[in-house]
Motif scaffolding. Structure first.
Motif, PDB file in Angstrom:
ATOM      1  N   ASP A   1       2.375   5.191   0.618  1.00  0.00           N
ATOM      2  CA  ASP A   1       2.590   4.133   0.477  1.00  0.00           C
ATOM      3  C   ASP A   1       2.462   3.048   1.750  1.00  0.00           C
ATOM      4  O   ASP A   1       2.347   1.972   2.414  1.00  0.00           O
ATOM      5  CB  ASP A   1       4.332   4.020  -0.161  1.00  0.00           C
ATOM      6  CG  ASP A   1       4.007   4.920  -1.416  1.00  0.00           C
ATOM      7  OD1 ASP A   1       3.753   4.430  -2.153  1.00  0.00           O
ATOM      8  OD2 ASP A   1       5.574   5.264  -1.652  1.00  0.00           O
ATOM      9  N   GLU A   3       0.159   3.217   4.098  1.00  0.00           N
ATOM     10  CA  GLU A   3      -0.541   2.911   4.297  1.00  0.00           C
ATOM     11  C   GLU A   3      -1.144   1.293   3.963  1.00  0.00           C
ATOM     12  O   GLU A   3      -1.673   0.232   4.690  1.00  0.00           O
ATOM     13  CB  GLU A   3      -1.991   3.815   4.261  1.00  0.00           C
ATOM     14  CG  GLU A   3      -1.605   4.585   5.508  1.00  0.00           C
ATOM     15  CD  GLU A   3      -3.072   5.735   4.779  1.00  0.00           C
ATOM     16  OE1 GLU A   3      -3.666   5.651   4.423  1.00  0.00           O
ATOM     17  OE2 GLU A   3      -3.029   6.939   6.406  1.00  0.00           O
ATOM     18  N   LYS A   4      -0.968   1.352   2.221  1.00  0.00           N
ATOM     19  CA  LYS A   4      -0.890   0.302   1.580  1.00  0.00           C
ATOM     20  C   LYS A   4       0.215  -0.922   1.763  1.00  0.00           C
ATOM     21  O   LYS A   4      -0.294  -1.883   1.885  1.00  0.00           O
ATOM     22  CB  LYS A   4      -0.278   0.716   0.240  1.00  0.00           C
ATOM     23  CG  LYS A   4      -1.044   1.443  -0.846  1.00  0.00           C
ATOM     24  CD  LYS A   4      -0.643   1.706  -1.886  1.00  0.00           C
ATOM     25  CE  LYS A   4      -0.926   3.400  -2.825  1.00  0.00           C
ATOM     26  NZ  LYS A   4      -0.841   3.645  -4.018  1.00  0.00           N
ATOM     27  N   ALA A   5       1.003  -0.563   2.729  1.00  0.00           N
ATOM     28  CA  ALA A   5       2.056  -1.661   3.203  1.00  0.00           C
ATOM     29  C   ALA A   5       1.318  -2.061   4.589  1.00  0.00           C
ATOM     30  O   ALA A   5       1.874  -3.103   5.271  1.00  0.00           O
ATOM     31  CB  ALA A   5       3.550  -1.102   3.296  1.00  0.00           C
ATOM     32  N   GLY A   6       0.108  -1.508   5.278  1.00  0.00           N
ATOM     33  CA  GLY A   6      -0.374  -1.892   6.862  1.00  0.00           C
ATOM     34  C   GLY A   6       0.394  -0.947   7.703  1.00  0.00           C
ATOM     35  O   GLY A   6      -0.132  -1.484   9.183  1.00  0.00           O
ATOM     36  N   ASP A  66      -0.175  -1.739  12.992  1.00  0.00           N
ATOM     37  CA  ASP A  66      -1.177  -2.192  12.153  1.00  0.00           C
ATOM     38  C   ASP A  66      -2.756  -2.241  11.859  1.00  0.00           C
ATOM     39  O   ASP A  66      -3.065  -1.243  12.231  1.00  0.00           O
ATOM     40  CB  ASP A  66      -0.658  -3.666  12.275  1.00  0.00           C
ATOM     41  CG  ASP A  66      -1.231  -5.076  12.857  1.00  0.00           C
ATOM     42  OD1 ASP A  66      -1.939  -4.449  13.668  1.00  0.00           O
ATOM     43  OD2 ASP A  66      -1.169  -5.820  13.498  1.00  0.00           O
ATOM     44  N   ARG A  67      -2.917  -2.291  10.778  1.00  0.00           N
ATOM     45  CA  ARG A  67      -4.511  -2.551  10.137  1.00  0.00           C
ATOM     46  C   ARG A  67      -5.348  -2.520  12.021  1.00  0.00           C
ATOM     47  O   ARG A  67      -6.218  -2.336  11.495  1.00  0.00           O
ATOM     48  CB  ARG A  67      -4.768  -2.998   8.813  1.00  0.00           C
ATOM     49  CG  ARG A  67      -4.150  -2.846   7.746  1.00  0.00           C
ATOM     50  CD  ARG A  67      -4.531  -3.469   6.411  1.00  0.00           C
ATOM     51  NE  ARG A  67      -4.266  -2.927   5.101  1.00  0.00           N
ATOM     52  CZ  ARG A  67      -3.756  -2.199   4.695  1.00  0.00           C
ATOM     53  NH1 ARG A  67      -3.972  -0.581   5.571  1.00  0.00           N
ATOM     54  NH2 ARG A  67      -3.032  -1.284   3.207  1.00  0.00           N
TER      55      ARG A  67
END
Length: 89
Positions: A1, A3-6, A66-67
């Motif tokens: 979750d 990672e999906k949210a960055g 962040d990413r």
């Protein structure tokens, strides 16, 4: 979750001091302590023991990014002192 949210966590510093060897198949205990937390990082301390004998101790600094690898604030939901949200709101 996360990672999906960055939201990502990266090790930015690691330090270890070996005191004594361990052998394959020995039962060891690793104790981890949160030493310090800021808005963007966690500092942990570690002790590795066989019984009462200290085999190694270490420290890490883990930053929230962040990413793109830019430092960001740790989500409030991961703050151990954060109050649970009110389900009625």
């Amino acid at each position: 979750d996360l990672e999906k949210a960055g939201v990502f966590f990266v090790v930015v510093k690691a330090e270890i001091h070996y005191k004594a060897p361990a052998k394959y198949d020995e039962e060891l205990t690793l104790t981890t302590r949160l030493v310090k937390q800021t808005h963007v990082r966690y500092d942990h301390a570690y002790e590795l023991k066989r019984g009462n004998m200290l085999l190694a101790e270490g420290k890490t600094t883990i930053a929230c990014v962040d990413r793109n690898g830019q430092i960001i604030q740790i989500p409030e939901s991961l703050n151990p002192a954060a109050k649970p949200s009110d389900p009625a709101s």
